[in-house]
Write a protein that holds these residues in place. Sequence first.
Motif, PDB file in Angstrom:
ATOM      1  N   VAL A 160      22.346  24.025  22.302  1.00  0.00           N
ATOM      2  CA  VAL A 160      22.215  22.590  22.548  1.00  0.00           C
ATOM      3  C   VAL A 160      22.449  21.738  21.298  1.00  0.00           C
ATOM      4  CG1 VAL A 160      20.599  20.782  23.281  1.00  0.00           C
ATOM      5  CG2 VAL A 160      20.695  22.949  24.524  1.00  0.00           C
ATOM      6  N   THR A 161      21.946  22.191  20.160  1.00  0.00           N
ATOM      7  CA  THR A 161      21.984  21.374  18.939  1.00  0.00           C
ATOM      8  C   THR A 161      23.382  20.858  18.560  1.00  0.00           C
ATOM      9  OG1 THR A 161      20.009  22.501  18.131  1.00  0.00           O
ATOM     10  CG2 THR A 161      21.297  21.288  16.502  1.00  0.00           C
ATOM     11  N   PRO A 162      24.440  21.696  18.599  1.00  0.00           N
ATOM     12  CA  PRO A 162      25.753  21.186  18.199  1.00  0.00           C
ATOM     13  C   PRO A 162      26.411  20.240  19.215  1.00  0.00           C
ATOM     14  CG  PRO A 162      25.693  23.605  18.186  1.00  0.00           C
ATOM     15  CD  PRO A 162      24.496  23.126  18.920  1.00  0.00           C
ATOM     16  N   ILE A 163      25.899  20.207  20.442  1.00  0.00           N
ATOM     17  CA  ILE A 163      26.512  19.356  21.473  1.00  0.00           C
ATOM     18  C   ILE A 163      25.897  17.961  21.385  1.00  0.00           C
ATOM     19  CG2 ILE A 163      27.002  19.068  23.935  1.00  0.00           C
ATOM     20  CD1 ILE A 163      26.595  22.094  24.266  1.00  0.00           C
ATOM     21  N   GLU A 164      26.709  17.010  20.977  1.00  0.00           N
ATOM     22  CA  GLU A 164      26.216  15.656  20.702  1.00  0.00           C
ATOM     23  C   GLU A 164      25.514  15.030  21.905  1.00  0.00           C
ATOM     24  OE1 GLU A 164      28.078  11.443  19.232  1.00  0.00           O
ATOM     25  OE2 GLU A 164      29.188  13.256  18.689  1.00  0.00           O
ATOM     26  N   GLN A 165      26.029  15.291  23.111  1.00  0.00           N
ATOM     27  CA  GLN A 165      25.483  14.626  24.300  1.00  0.00           C
ATOM     28  C   GLN A 165      24.398  15.441  25.008  1.00  0.00           C
ATOM     29  OE1 GLN A 165      28.174  11.689  26.423  1.00  0.00           O
ATOM     30  NE2 GLN A 165      29.485  13.481  26.323  1.00  0.00           N
ATOM     31  N   ALA A 166      23.933  16.497  24.361  1.00  0.00           N
ATOM     32  CA  ALA A 166      22.923  17.355  25.005  1.00  0.00           C
ATOM     33  C   ALA A 166      21.531  17.100  24.439  1.00  0.00           C
ATOM     34  CB  ALA A 166      23.291  18.822  24.837  1.00  0.00           C
ATOM     35  N   THR A 167      20.532  17.111  25.315  1.00  0.00           N
ATOM     36  CA  THR A 167      19.128  16.920  24.940  1.00  0.00           C
ATOM     37  C   THR A 167      18.329  18.121  25.433  1.00  0.00           C
ATOM     38  OG1 THR A 167      19.351  14.523  25.188  1.00  0.00           O
ATOM     39  CG2 THR A 167      17.107  15.413  25.205  1.00  0.00           C
ATOM     40  N   LEU A 168      17.487  18.659  24.573  1.00  0.00           N
ATOM     41  CA  LEU A 168      16.619  19.773  24.962  1.00  0.00           C
ATOM     42  C   LEU A 168      15.175  19.282  25.035  1.00  0.00           C
ATOM     43  CD1 LEU A 168      15.968  22.802  25.431  1.00  0.00           C
ATOM     44  CD2 LEU A 168      15.890  23.069  22.939  1.00  0.00           C
ATOM     45  N   HIS A 169      14.538  19.506  26.180  1.00  0.00           N
ATOM     46  CA  HIS A 169      13.112  19.226  26.319  1.00  0.00           C
ATOM     47  C   HIS A 169      12.396  20.554  26.549  1.00  0.00           C
ATOM     48  CE1 HIS A 169       9.447  16.969  27.332  1.00  0.00           C
ATOM     49  NE2 HIS A 169       9.243  17.956  28.208  1.00  0.00           N
ATOM     50  N   VAL A 170      11.528  20.916  25.635  1.00  0.00           N
ATOM     51  CA  VAL A 170      10.821  22.197  25.712  1.00  0.00           C
ATOM     52  C   VAL A 170       9.499  22.028  26.460  1.00  0.00           C
ATOM     53  CG1 VAL A 170       9.723  24.016  24.345  1.00  0.00           C
ATOM     54  CG2 VAL A 170      11.888  23.024  23.586  1.00  0.00           C
ATOM     55  N   VAL A 171       9.302  22.873  27.470  1.00  0.00           N
ATOM     56  CA  VAL A 171       8.087  22.819  28.289  1.00  0.00           C
ATOM     57  C   VAL A 171       7.165  23.947  27.842  1.00  0.00           C
ATOM     58  CG1 VAL A 171       7.165  22.800  30.634  1.00  0.00           C
ATOM     59  CG2 VAL A 171       9.457  21.891  30.192  1.00  0.00           C
ATOM     60  N   GLU A 172       6.096  23.581  27.173  1.00  0.00           N
ATOM     61  CA  GLU A 172       5.172  24.555  26.586  1.00  0.00           C
ATOM     62  C   GLU A 172       4.554  25.470  27.648  1.00  0.00           C
ATOM     63  OE1 GLU A 172       4.394  25.529  23.563  1.00  0.00           O
ATOM     64  OE2 GLU A 172       5.826  24.092  22.710  1.00  0.00           O
ATOM     65  N   ALA A 173       4.580  26.769  27.351  1.00  0.00           N
ATOM     66  CA  ALA A 173       3.893  27.815  28.126  1.00  0.00           C
ATOM     67  C   ALA A 173       4.556  28.155  29.461  1.00  0.00           C
ATOM     68  CB  ALA A 173       2.423  27.453  28.366  1.00  0.00           C
ATOM     69  N   ALA A 174       5.637  27.458  29.836  1.00  0.00           N
ATOM     70  CA  ALA A 174       6.261  27.694  31.139  1.00  0.00           C
ATOM     71  C   ALA A 174       7.261  28.848  31.088  1.00  0.00           C
ATOM     72  CB  ALA A 174       6.959  26.431  31.615  1.00  0.00           C
ATOM     73  N   ASP A 175       7.349  29.600  32.203  1.00  0.00           N
ATOM     74  CA  ASP A 175       8.334  30.672  32.302  1.00  0.00           C
ATOM     75  C   ASP A 175       9.600  30.153  33.005  1.00  0.00           C
ATOM     76  OD1 ASP A 175       7.727  30.564  35.014  1.00  0.00           O
ATOM     77  OD2 ASP A 175       6.717  32.510  35.079  1.00  0.00           O
ATOM     78  N   HIS A 176      10.482  31.037  33.447  1.00  0.00           N
ATOM     79  CA  HIS A 176      11.741  30.599  34.046  1.00  0.00           C
ATOM     80  C   HIS A 176      11.527  29.822  35.351  1.00  0.00           C
ATOM     81  CE1 HIS A 176      16.056  30.540  34.526  1.00  0.00           C
ATOM     82  NE2 HIS A 176      15.967  31.087  35.740  1.00  0.00           N
ATOM     83  N   GLY A 177      10.425  30.125  36.039  1.00  0.00           N
ATOM     84  CA  GLY A 177      10.100  29.404  37.274  1.00  0.00           C
ATOM     85  C   GLY A 177       9.178  28.218  37.037  1.00  0.00           C
ATOM     86  N   PHE A 178       8.935  27.892  35.764  1.00  0.00           N
ATOM     87  CA  PHE A 178       8.057  26.808  35.327  1.00  0.00           C
ATOM     88  C   PHE A 178       6.614  27.029  35.772  1.00  0.00           C
ATOM     89  CE2 PHE A 178      12.299  24.999  35.054  1.00  0.00           C
ATOM     90  CZ  PHE A 178      12.279  24.552  33.732  1.00  0.00           C
ATOM     91  N   GLU A 179       6.225  28.309  35.795  1.00  0.00           N
ATOM     92  CA  GLU A 179       4.825  28.648  36.042  1.00  0.00           C
ATOM     93  C   GLU A 179       4.158  28.967  34.703  1.00  0.00           C
ATOM     94  OE1 GLU A 179       5.079  31.849  38.861  1.00  0.00           O
ATOM     95  OE2 GLU A 179       5.254  30.466  40.557  1.00  0.00           O
ATOM     96  N   VAL A 180       2.860  28.714  34.634  1.00  0.00           N
ATOM     97  CA  VAL A 180       2.127  28.940  33.387  1.00  0.00           C
ATOM     98  C   VAL A 180       0.964  29.898  33.618  1.00  0.00           C
ATOM     99  CG1 VAL A 180       2.711  26.742  32.283  1.00  0.00           C
ATOM    100  CG2 VAL A 180       0.750  26.849  33.819  1.00  0.00           C
ATOM    101  N   LEU A 181       0.562  30.595  32.553  1.00  0.00           N
ATOM    102  CA  LEU A 181      -0.600  31.480  32.617  1.00  0.00           C
ATOM    103  C   LEU A 181      -1.867  30.639  32.512  1.00  0.00           C
ATOM    104  CD1 LEU A 181       0.681  34.201  30.125  1.00  0.00           C
ATOM    105  CD2 LEU A 181       0.665  34.366  32.623  1.00  0.00           C
ATOM    106  N   LYS A 182      -2.930  31.086  33.176  1.00  0.00           N
ATOM    107  CA  LYS A 182      -4.193  30.329  33.142  1.00  0.00           C
ATOM    108  C   LYS A 182      -4.693  30.138  31.718  1.00  0.00           C
ATOM    109  CE  LYS A 182      -6.098  31.010  37.740  1.00  0.00           C
ATOM    110  NZ  LYS A 182      -7.049  31.762  38.576  1.00  0.00           N
ATOM    111  N   ARG A 183      -4.495  31.166  30.908  1.00  0.00           N
ATOM    112  CA  ARG A 183      -5.034  31.087  29.539  1.00  0.00           C
ATOM    113  C   ARG A 183      -4.302  30.047  28.679  1.00  0.00           C
ATOM    114  NH1 ARG A 183      -2.373  36.377  28.978  1.00  0.00           N
ATOM    115  NH2 ARG A 183      -0.576  36.170  27.612  1.00  0.00           N
ATOM    116  N   SER A 184      -3.192  29.523  29.164  1.00  0.00           N
ATOM    117  CA  SER A 184      -2.438  28.507  28.405  1.00  0.00           C
ATOM    118  C   SER A 184      -3.172  27.169  28.372  1.00  0.00           C
ATOM    119  CB  SER A 184      -1.053  28.293  29.021  1.00  0.00           C
ATOM    120  OG  SER A 184      -1.156  27.617  30.265  1.00  0.00           O
TER     121      SER A 184
END
Length: 204
Positions: A160-184
């Motif tokens: 993402v970084t070298p692509i000028e028009q790309a934005t990365l939003h990081v979702v803390e603790a989420a997996d590929h299905g955007f599920e999180v562990l209880k301990r998070s």
Amino acid sequence: MQTLVDAPSSPRAAYVLAHGAGAGMAHAFMADVARELAQRGIAVLRYNFPFMEQGSKRPDSPAVAQAAVREAVAEAAKRWPGLPLYAGGKSFGGRMTSQAQAKAALPGVRGLVFLGFPLHAAKQPSTERAKHLEQVKVPMLFLQGTRDALAELDLIRQVVTPIEQATLHVVEAADHGFEVLKRSGRSDEEVLKELADTAAEWMQ
């Protein structure tokens, strides 16, 4: 083509949302994302790829999937003429959308939103699947979980970084299905709202 629509009475933008390889447009995650976006002023058109309509477990070839993306985008443009139009989707659906856009611009689409871009197979880190993104000429938003087994964070940042028009939003603790562990200390609902807030704000 089977479609589902979630839309507020006066939408400010429209999003064509493609499903992943393992579940169709009616999957709970897809329905939840569409509902949350509609509550934030975004009309959402969901659709099934042909393999899902046929009850097959094997995803369509890129050519077939990309044709479905184009058909869905045309349907959304017809349904909401004049609205800013965005496309993308979950995992496989997002990648097929970006491949279609890289090959020939999707008419009227102003940007792409990826819900977990599948950068590589699990435990096979690579950036090969991202090469076509250099040909995408519209802004892109990548929503990626820190525990996503199909996109190591360092690698997605490299992409993402070298692509000028790309934005990365990081979702803390989420997996590929955007599920999180209880301990998070986080809930799946909090993650869902973060996805919808970020995507709606970016589109508007």
